[in-house]
Design an enzyme around this catalytic site. Structure first.
Site, mmCIF file in Angstrom:
data_model
loop_
_atom_site.group_PDB
_atom_site.id
_atom_site.type_symbol
_atom_site.label_atom_id
_atom_site.label_comp_id
_atom_site.label_asym_id
_atom_site.label_seq_id
_atom_site.Cartn_x
_atom_site.Cartn_y
_atom_site.Cartn_z
ATOM 1 N N HIS A 49 0.881 -1.066 0.130
ATOM 2 C CA HIS A 49 -0.004 0.122 0.164
ATOM 3 C C HIS A 49 0.770 1.144 0.242
ATOM 4 O O HIS A 49 1.873 1.090 0.145
ATOM 5 C CB HIS A 49 -0.765 -0.255 2.413
HETATM 6 P P1 TYD Z 1 -1.452 -4.419 8.567
HETATM 7 O O1 TYD Z 1 -2.329 -2.821 7.512
HETATM 8 O O2 TYD Z 1 -2.349 -5.487 7.381
HETATM 9 O O3 TYD Z 1 -0.017 -4.208 8.420
HETATM 10 P P2 TYD Z 1 0.752 -3.894 7.243
HETATM 11 O O4 TYD Z 1 0.310 -3.161 5.816
HETATM 12 O O5 TYD Z 1 2.150 -3.769 8.013
HETATM 13 O O6 TYD Z 1 1.448 -5.281 6.898
HETATM 14 O O7 TYD Z 1 -1.879 -4.367 9.735
HETATM 15 C C1 TYD Z 1 -2.512 -4.784 10.748
HETATM 16 C C2 TYD Z 1 -3.510 -5.054 11.317
HETATM 17 O O8 TYD Z 1 -3.601 -4.248 12.862
HETATM 18 C C3 TYD Z 1 -5.242 -4.214 10.273
HETATM 19 O O9 TYD Z 1 -5.717 -5.257 11.450
HETATM 20 C C4 TYD Z 1 -5.060 -3.218 10.996
HETATM 21 C C5 TYD Z 1 -4.389 -3.465 12.277
HETATM 22 N N1 TYD Z 1 -3.197 -1.962 12.616
HETATM 23 C C6 TYD Z 1 -3.671 -0.841 13.575
HETATM 24 O O10 TYD Z 1 -4.817 -1.071 14.499
HETATM 25 N N2 TYD Z 1 -3.184 0.139 13.783
HETATM 26 C C7 TYD Z 1 -1.655 0.141 13.236
HETATM 27 O O11 TYD Z 1 -1.004 1.410 13.609
HETATM 28 C C8 TYD Z 1 -1.535 -0.884 12.128
HETATM 29 C C9 TYD Z 1 -0.397 -0.354 10.921
HETATM 30 C C10 TYD Z 1 -2.490 -1.768 11.689
#
Ligand code: TYD
Length: 126
Positions: A49
């Protein structure tokens, strides 16, 4: 350039090493949020993303991983394998994190609170 590798100063002595991260000093924004990714399976690709209005700094405080960054003009893969390196990623940069070592702890400093609406999930929308 909206991404850049930073080298943090290491305060080292016979006892070991220390790195200090301070908002608006060696971190070029106010730190609003910190999260870390660990226990990542080796064949996993995370991220995929971009952000509209967030700045982030990624630091492998333990172990190593690779980060692909792509702003549609420049595309680069960085290996984060040392706690003294930080990858600054600003707006509109596609990022993918992969090749995590089993001991990797990837710490992320973010300029803002979590906001789902700040995410761009389609590469074509960059
Ligand atoms: P995700 O966006 O899939 O992580 P990445 O892009 O790093 O692979 O996030 C995983 C889960 O964590 C998703 O359910 C959203 C949650 N999350 C939060 O609640 N707070 C945050 O600051 C972040 C980065 C993720």
């Amino acid at each position: 350039m909206n991404f850049k590798l930073l080298d943090f100063q290491i305060f080292g002595d016979e006892r070991g090493s220390l790195i200090s991260l301070e908002g608006n000093k060696n971190i070029p924004f106010e730190i609003k949020r910190v999260y870390y990714i660990y226990d990542t399976k080796n064949d996993v690709v995370r991220g995929k993303h971009a952000h509209k209005n967030f700045q982030q700094i990624l630091i492998a405080v333990s172990g190593s991983c690779k980060i692909l960054v792509d702003n549609k003009k420049d595309k680069k893969i960085y290996e984060l394998d040392n706690p003294s390196k930080g990858l600054l990623i600003k707006n509109n940069v596609w990022r993918e994190m992969f090749d995590f070592s089993s001991d990797c702890v990837l710490m992320v400093l973010a300029s803002d609170n979590y906001d789902k609406d700040d995410y761009i999930y389609e590469y074509g929308e960059l």
